[in-house]
Design a protein around this motif. Structure first.
Motif, PDB file in Angstrom:
ATOM      1  N   HIS A 106      -6.669   4.060   4.489  1.00 26.93           N
ATOM      2  CA  HIS A 106      -7.083   2.791   6.046  1.00 26.93           C
ATOM      3  C   HIS A 106      -7.391   3.045   7.508  1.00 26.93           C
ATOM      4  O   HIS A 106      -8.051   2.377   7.841  1.00 26.93           O
ATOM      5  N   ARG A 107      -6.369   3.973   7.822  1.00 24.21           N
ATOM      6  CA  ARG A 107      -6.624   4.421   9.233  1.00 24.21           C
ATOM      7  C   ARG A 107      -7.641   5.286   9.642  1.00 24.21           C
ATOM      8  O   ARG A 107      -7.847   4.566  10.223  1.00 24.21           O
ATOM      9  N   ALA A 108      -8.113   5.806   8.778  1.00 21.04           N
ATOM     10  CA  ALA A 108      -9.141   6.654   8.186  1.00 21.04           C
ATOM     11  C   ALA A 108     -10.498   5.469   8.357  1.00 21.04           C
ATOM     12  O   ALA A 108     -11.377   5.451   9.297  1.00 21.04           O
ATOM     13  N   ALA A 109     -10.657   4.420   7.504  1.00 23.10           N
ATOM     14  CA  ALA A 109     -11.519   4.014   7.746  1.00 23.10           C
ATOM     15  C   ALA A 109     -11.661   2.948   8.949  1.00 23.10           C
ATOM     16  O   ALA A 109     -12.566   2.534   9.149  1.00 23.10           O
ATOM     17  N   GLN A 110      -9.918   2.192   9.524  1.00 21.78           N
ATOM     18  CA  GLN A 110     -10.203   1.648  10.683  1.00 21.78           C
ATOM     19  C   GLN A 110     -10.843   2.520  12.041  1.00 21.78           C
ATOM     20  O   GLN A 110     -11.486   1.634  13.014  1.00 21.78           O
ATOM     21  N   LYS A 138       1.101  -1.131   0.204  1.00 18.03           N
ATOM     22  CA  LYS A 138      -0.052  -0.363  -0.473  1.00 18.03           C
ATOM     23  C   LYS A 138       0.791   1.460  -0.096  1.00 18.03           C
ATOM     24  O   LYS A 138       2.117   1.064   1.180  1.00 18.03           O
ATOM     25  N   ASN A 139       0.476   2.442  -0.705  1.00 18.00           N
ATOM     26  CA  ASN A 139       1.550   3.496  -0.978  1.00 18.00           C
ATOM     27  C   ASN A 139       0.752   4.488   0.089  1.00 18.00           C
ATOM     28  O   ASN A 139       0.186   3.772   1.093  1.00 18.00           O
ATOM     29  N   PRO A 140       1.196   5.418   0.386  1.00 18.44           N
ATOM     30  CA  PRO A 140       1.264   6.069   1.869  1.00 18.44           C
ATOM     31  C   PRO A 140      -0.534   6.391   1.740  1.00 18.44           C
ATOM     32  O   PRO A 140      -0.220   6.843   2.862  1.00 18.44           O
ATOM     33  N   VAL A 141      -0.592   6.981   1.092  1.00 18.74           N
ATOM     34  CA  VAL A 141      -2.436   7.405   0.373  1.00 18.74           C
ATOM     35  C   VAL A 141      -3.574   6.365   0.990  1.00 18.74           C
ATOM     36  O   VAL A 141      -3.758   6.513   2.036  1.00 18.74           O
ATOM     37  N   GLU A 142      -3.223   4.870   0.486  1.00 21.37           N
ATOM     38  CA  GLU A 142      -3.356   3.852   0.680  1.00 21.37           C
ATOM     39  C   GLU A 142      -3.514   3.949   2.045  1.00 21.37           C
ATOM     40  O   GLU A 142      -4.447   3.465   2.921  1.00 21.37           O
TER      41      GLU A 142
END
Length: 599
Positions: free
Chosen positions: A310-314, A302-306
């Motif tokens: 992901h952290r935001a979704a979690q 995963k690139n830094p944006v992904e």
């Protein structure tokens, strides 16, 4: 005759018409997908089996269904043992069974659009011993007798914005072109749906729980690509997003275009491309190079944006989980909460975020003995009440534009205290989860080398679990994504030899299952990251935990935890509180505070 008997009978009559002595029915589609569209659920239609992995073989006078350890209990519940014999994989295989059961000289049919090339070769070899042959069919006989078979979805394919993807489709195609150039290849066939979606930054709604669009890509060494997709799915927005370098063609043009690659060197992934693709290219005189799809590894890293998405979704998902766990703690002990009503309530909490696109898989909502069924799928027929004084296991996930989540929590439904055995088993699972979460390992380490970290405390008590410990996870894509995984190294399982690289996301999910009584699993997602160690010789990695939700404190036997493990759990709960508290209020916040209190 009941439905499934009638269907089996109809299929046997069709096989006679088609001049076949047998037929093999996998759960698969033309893209070797794990989860398939309703039109491709041939195995479930024929047998009643609702799991996501399995195969059936129908001969004139016997039939067998093949499943692995995850589905041993489920297959007995759903499939009629009078019609089908149950076969366990990997103890046997479809090929091995055919080698023993196919009549001498038989013609066994298979749909080359639903099987891999390796499987076809293995089955053909096993049949040879009986003087029997494996025959690719021109039309699938199941489709001929499945009267109300749904049509493949015509939902539009939609652009996936760069703000979520972190890299443009143009850059991704350029990287594939560079890879082709370096290998001296002319083109690559990209047939896995999540690879197509990632490469072109498109998403769709053609498969439940996985946001992909039914399509194929041929990527060329000059950076251009051909996309094969039903014209009904193509919108002006999609055409504008794809740009001039991607030629959009109807799906029917795929095979004719493969056949134009005569004399070209074409990369095809035998793990992800069906046998029919190899047949078309080889028949046309292309030089086929069997190699892993060039999208697989970049998609996994995963690139830094992904990663940020992901952290935001979690964080969003974790708050929904807390609201759900509090609801269970209040409502379940009163009685009247069922596995289905709990799963619905959990989906509602996720939906209240306003950003949920879909679940990432069907929620595994397992009360008491149903929790011991590893890949349990709750239905009207099987739904149980969450009984007072029992174990409840819930494994669930959400699809959000910025990330895909997957979390399992196991809780005790009161009012009495949990029994010593349940606490012992839960704590051993937790110790394994913590050992994996805290693991530090050198560059070059494969997931299979870490698997026993998670099992050691169960092993020492003579216990184990019959599933892998971790799978890769996509970015608003498939909840099960390769090539990395954490599992026992076994010849048949792809991915256990893949080295873990920074940017990969995996699950950490040890468990314990007592058949007929309860199941326990604790699952968080983790991100592989670099570790700076003073004096380290070479590069070392560890895991950042991405999932935030309390772990049931009342199920922990403190006497079994070391000081380091207790510290890990306390610091994890401190972080859970800091990530989730800003999103919660009143009773939910008070519950979170209690659930995260220092042990």
């Amino acid at each position: 005759m009941h439905t499934h008997e009638t269907r089996l009978d109809a299929l046997r009559k069709q096989l006679v018409k088609d001049g076949l002595d047998g037929f093999v029915i996998p759960i698969s589609d033309e893209h070797m997908s794990e989860y398939v569209g309703t039109y491709a659920q041939r195995l479930e239609w024929l047998t009643g089996f609702g799991g996501s992995a399995g195969t059936a073989v129908v001969l004139a006078d016997e039939a067998a269904i093949f499943v692995d350890g995850r589905y041993t209990l489920q297959v007995c519940d759903q499939v009629d043992g009078k019609l089908w014999s149950y076969q366990s994989v990997p103890q046997t295989s479809v090929a091995a069974w055919l080698g023993e059961h196919a009549p001498k000289g038989a013609k066994i049919g298979y749909d080359a659009w639903l099987h891999g090339k390796g499987w076809a070769e293995e089955a053909a070899k096993a049949l040879q011993v009986r003087g029997a042959t494996l025959v690719p069919v021109s039309a699938n006989p199941v489709d001929a007798v499945w009267q109300d078979q749904p049509m493949p979805s015509l939902a539009p394919a939609v652009p996936h914005a760069d703000e979520h993807a972190g890299k443009s489709a143009h850059e991704k195609r350029a990287e594939v072109a560079e890879w082709l150039g370096a290998k001296g290849l002319d083109a690559a066939v990209v047939s896995a749906l999540d690879s197509v979606a990632w490469l072109l930054n498109i998403r769709g709604a053609d498969v439940d729980r996985t946001p992909v669009a039914l399509s194929y890509v041929i990527a060329h060494a000059d950076g251009t690509a051909d996309l094969f997709i039903a014209p009904e799915k193509v919108t002006p927005e999609l055409t504008a997003h794809l740009g001039n370098a991607v030629r959009v063609q109807p799906r029917e043009a795929f095979v004719p275009t493969l056949e134009q690659l005569k004399g070209r060197k074409v990369a095809v992934d035998p793990e992800r491309a069906v046998a029919a693709i190899f047949h078309a290219l080889e028949g046309a005189g292309a030089e086929v190079v069997a190699v892993t799809d060039p999208v697989v590894l970049p998609k996994a890293i995963k690139n830094p944006v992904e990663q940020a998405g992901h952290r935001a979704a979690q964080a969003r998902d974790g708050a929904a989980i807390v609201r759900f766990l509090r609801w269970v703690s209040v409502e379940a002990p009163k009685g009247g909460v069922t596995e289905l009503s709990a799963a619905d309530r959990l989906q509602a909490f996720r939906a209240e975020t306003g950003l949920l696109r879909d679940l990432s898989f069907d929620t595994i909502s397992g009360a008491g003995p149903n929790g011991a069924v590893v890949h349990y799928r709750v239905s009207e027929e099987t739904s149980r009440n969450l009984e007072p004084n029992s174990v409840y296991l819930v494994d669930s996930g959400g699809q959000y534009l910025d990330g895909t989540t997957d979390i399992t929590r196991t809780v005790w439904v009161g009012p009495d205290a949990p029994p010593a055995e349940v606490k012992d088993r839960f704590t051993r699972v937790l110790k394994g989860h913590i050992a994996l979460a805290r693991a530090v390992f050198p560059k070059g380490t494969a997931g299979s080398q870490l698997d026993s970290f998670a099992r050691q405390f169960l092993w020492s008590a003579g216990l184990d679990y019959a599933h892998g410990t971790g799978h890769g996870v996509g970015s608003f894509l498939a909840v099960h994504e390769g090539p990395q995984r954490i599992a026992k190294a076994s010849g048949g399982q792809a991915g256990t030899g893949q080295e873990l690289l920074p940017g990969m996301i995996l699950s950490n999910e040890p468990g314990y299952y007592k058949t007929g009584e309860y199941g326990i699993r604790i699952e968080n997602l983790v991100l592989v990251e670099r570790r700076d160690i003073a004096g380290a010789e070479g590069e070392f990695y560890g895991f950042e935990t991405l999932t935030f939700a309390p772990i049931a404190r009342d199920l922990v036997d403190m006497a079994l935890l070391s000081a380091e493990e207790r510290d890990w759990l306390n610091s994890y709960h401190t972080k859970v509180r800091s990530v989730l508290a800003p999103q919660l209020s009143d009773d939910d916040l008070a519950w979170l505070d209690a659930a995260c209190a220092v042990l």
